[in-house]
Design an enzyme around this catalytic site. Structure first.
Site, PDB file in Angstrom:
ATOM      1  N   GLN A 192       0.779  -1.629   0.004  1.00  0.00           N
ATOM      2  CA  GLN A 192      -0.098   0.183  -0.147  1.00  0.00           C
ATOM      3  C   GLN A 192       0.855   1.167   0.019  1.00  0.00           C
ATOM      4  OE1 GLN A 192      -3.156  -0.239   2.750  1.00  0.00           O
ATOM      5  NE2 GLN A 192      -2.996  -2.302   3.380  1.00  0.00           N
ATOM      6  N   CYS A 379      36.942 -17.283 -23.318  1.00  0.00           N
ATOM      7  CA  CYS A 379      37.276 -16.047 -23.255  1.00  0.00           C
ATOM      8  C   CYS A 379      38.596 -16.014 -22.541  1.00  0.00           C
ATOM      9  CB  CYS A 379      36.772 -14.895 -22.910  1.00  0.00           C
ATOM     10  SG  CYS A 379      37.285 -12.918 -23.296  1.00  0.00           S
ATOM     11  N   GLN A 383      42.771 -18.063 -22.931  1.00  0.00           N
ATOM     12  CA  GLN A 383      44.137 -17.868 -23.303  1.00  0.00           C
ATOM     13  C   GLN A 383      44.824 -18.388 -22.399  1.00  0.00           C
ATOM     14  OE1 GLN A 383      43.281 -13.534 -22.554  1.00  0.00           O
ATOM     15  NE2 GLN A 383      42.191 -13.248 -24.287  1.00  0.00           N
ATOM     16  N   GLU A 403      48.968  -8.399 -21.268  1.00  0.00           N
ATOM     17  CA  GLU A 403      48.222  -8.366 -20.042  1.00  0.00           C
ATOM     18  C   GLU A 403      48.527  -8.379 -18.846  1.00  0.00           C
ATOM     19  OE1 GLU A 403      43.348  -8.156 -18.702  1.00  0.00           O
ATOM     20  OE2 GLU A 403      43.731 -10.073 -19.633  1.00  0.00           O
ATOM     21  N   ARG A 470      39.906  -7.748 -25.250  1.00  0.00           N
ATOM     22  CA  ARG A 470      40.841  -6.991 -25.707  1.00  0.00           C
ATOM     23  C   ARG A 470      42.196  -7.075 -26.106  1.00  0.00           C
ATOM     24  NH1 ARG A 470      39.581  -3.674 -21.448  1.00  0.00           N
ATOM     25  NH2 ARG A 470      38.762  -1.977 -22.393  1.00  0.00           N
ATOM     26  N   HIS A 515      31.845 -15.726 -26.363  1.00  0.00           N
ATOM     27  CA  HIS A 515      31.112 -16.310 -25.381  1.00  0.00           C
ATOM     28  C   HIS A 515      30.241 -17.431 -25.748  1.00  0.00           C
ATOM     29  CE1 HIS A 515      33.646 -13.577 -21.818  1.00  0.00           C
ATOM     30  NE2 HIS A 515      33.631 -12.531 -23.062  1.00  0.00           N
ATOM     31  N   GLU A 517      27.849 -18.596 -24.360  1.00  0.00           N
ATOM     32  CA  GLU A 517      26.731 -18.312 -23.031  1.00  0.00           C
ATOM     33  C   GLU A 517      26.200 -17.365 -23.498  1.00  0.00           C
ATOM     34  OE1 GLU A 517      29.984 -15.484 -21.403  1.00  0.00           O
ATOM     35  OE2 GLU A 517      29.634 -17.263 -22.061  1.00  0.00           O
TER      36      GLU A 517
END
Length: 545
Positions: A192, A379, A383, A403, A470, A515, A517
């Site tokens: 409410q 991904c 690597q 990286e 990347r 990806h 998924e």
């Protein structure tokens, strides 16, 4: 063609499940033959969730056209056939950014730029653009009614309902109806007050979805209808269920879709939910179960891997097995060793960014390879599998990604701007070159090798999958790794970039740069996840002998 809009808001508390409710309703309307889409309006000031912490915000869902969006868009795609795009999700930050650019260009002719009308007009324009060509558009407003951040969006949809006509606009409000054990009853007062808050903004809800841990009794729904000025048949009970895929049937059983179609004067056939009934049956009647270890760095918030978790469950549906997912922190592998990976039927390493926990992932990939445990790398998971193989099989000691170690001896993974040609010269590439910039986003083609496992799984030579990364496999060092036995099973459409790798003398070792998924659904599954869960089941049976 007239487009009808259903604006979905939430009250009392956050995380009530507005996204699931909107997606479930969309699934019912789609099953009635309507062309449906869903939009998400997020009140945070970030332009998009692309740079937000997964531990704070959850996963970033990537659309076909490369938009980095809220994870709710993943729910939308798993429930309806319509593909989402950048037009289906926008934020306060994006709206303000666009308005400020127009102001700097002089588009407003010197006017004082204000929340009303400039920001609200920008919101309305994007909602109308996103709804073009659809029969029904569900628009979910992020946050909770009463939040200061949501006010411009709520004002915009209030105005929009007037602009398009109330005969083409419905307001659906989700609210909490808590059960108090001490009193032995559910309490309607929070609902409410939530509706009162919405009314103060100028919005009268047409439909109330009452979230509770149990079915809300008819007498309590009647009470809510009376105090909130909503028809009794438009007060819907949405109790907790053991599977989100039961929600479409739950809403349909209470006539929600009939009420909406009547309000919009839509003449369409009854919804056929047989596909969802099949999903529910398969989920409830497994022939076995497997345990899959997912080794990641954001495991304290499972929503950081929402689409991966759902895709594994879909793989289980396709194999009639329950998938038990064991979340493992990759840093624990570093400190406690690979012993914690024992008794798993398969191992998956999902995507991620940054160096933390990477050595644990590399050790995990080695453990899976050397012990013939089914492995799926996604991904970053691809690597680290490549780095592990380069180090321990191809003789490239201390191989790494730039990286993590920018000046490593063997940069087997690097930014595409950092590749060196065979003469040792740095290959200069920019966003204007053929390979694009350093971030690959969205759906891109991949060519599969004829002799590969993935070619059998997909049943096609060319596939399209979504990317978000990347760094790439360094082609200049690839020959040595291939000579050691690693198979490149898939390359990008221009044959330049490595998309999939396999270990041929392993029962099931597949890793992909994309990806998968993001395109898995409960009704259709996904070839990689279906194959992976099947391999886990077969591994379990071999171990039992």
């Amino acid at each position: 063609m007239t487009t009808n809009y259903i604006f979905v808001t939430g009250g009392v508390v956050s995380s009530l499940g507005k996204g699931i409710a909107a997606a479930s309703l969309a699934a019912i309307l789609e099953a009635r033959g309507l062309n449906v889409t869903i939009m998400k309006l997020d009140p945070y000031i970030n332009v998009d969730p692309g740079t937000m912490s997964p531990i704070q915000h959850g996963e970033v869902f990537v659309t076909e056209d490369g938009a980095e969006t809220d994870l709710d868009l993943g729910h939308y795609e798993r429930f309806i056939r319509t593909k989402m795009s950048r037009r289906n999700n926008f934020t306060t930050g994006r709206i303000y950014s666009d308005v400020l650019r127009k102001e700097r260009r002089g588009d407003y002719l010197g006017a004082t730029v204000q929340v009303i009308p400039h920001i609200t007009n920008a919101i309305k324009e994007r909602v109308l653009e996103g709804g073009e060509g659809h029969d029904v558009v569900l628009v979910e407003i992020g946050g909770t009614v009463g939040d200061i951040e949501s006010l411009p969006f709520l004002e915009a949809i209030r105005q929009l309902a007037v602009d398009i006509g109330r005969e083409h606009a419905l307001f659906m409000h989700l609210t909490l109806v808590p059960y108090l054990a001490a009193a032995g009853e559910v309490k309607t007062k929070p609902t409410q007050h939530s509706v009162k808050e919405l009314l103060s903004i100028g919005i009268q809800p047409d439909i109330l979805i009452c979230r509770s841990d149990r079915a809300v009794p008819a007498n309590e729904r009647a009470k809510i209808a009376l105090f909130c000025n909503v028809p009794e048949k438009a007060v819907i009970s949405m109790k907790d269920v053991d599977s989100i895929y039961k929600i479409p049937g739950l809403l349909k059983s209470q006539g929600l879709d009939d009420y909406i179609c009547k309000r919009f004067s839509l003449n369409c056939p009854e919804a056929n939910l047989s596909e969802w009934e099949q999903v529910i049956y398969e989920e409830a009647n497994p022939a076995g179960e497997v345990t899959i270890g997912m080794v990641g760095k954001y495991i304290e918030l499972p929503d950081a891997y929402k689409s991966v978790i759902e895709a594994l469950k879909h793989g289980g549906l396709k194999n009639r097995v329950t998938v038990n997912i064991k979340l493992i922190d990759s840093q624990d592998v570093e400190t406690r060793g690979v012993e914690i990976l024992k008794d798993l039927d398969a191992i998956l390493i999902p995507g991620g960014f940054g160096y933390r926990g990477v050595e644990g992932k590399i050790a995990t990939a080695r453990y899976a390879r050397e012990n013939n445990i089914p492995y799926l790398g996604i991904c970053l998971g691809m690597q680290v599998a490549l780095i592990e193989f380069a180090r321990n099989v191809a003789g490239m000691d201390n191989a790494n990604s730039t990286e993590f170690v920018p000046d490593c001896k063997y940069p087997v993974v690097a930014l595409i701007t950092e590749w060196r040609d065979e003469d040792g010269n740095v290959e200069v590439r920019s966003e204007k070159s053929d390979l694009g910039g350093t971030m690959r986003l969205g759906a891109q083609q991949c060519q599969l090798s004829d002799d590969s496992l993935v070619r059998q799984l997909y049943g096609a030579s060319t596939i399209v999958e979504r990317h978000r990364h990347r760094y790439e496999v360094n082609n200049m060092l690839l020959k040595q790794i291939e000579a050691a036995g690693l198979r490149v099973a898939g390359r990008s459409g221009d044959d330049q970039l490595v998309e999939i790798i396999e270990v041929p003398n392993h029962p099931w070792f597949v890793a992909c740069q994309f990806h998968p998924e993001f395109t898995s659904t409960p009704r259709d599954g996904h070839p990689l996840f279906a194959g992976f869960v099947k391999a886990a089941n077969e591994h379990q049976k071999r171990q039992a002998k």
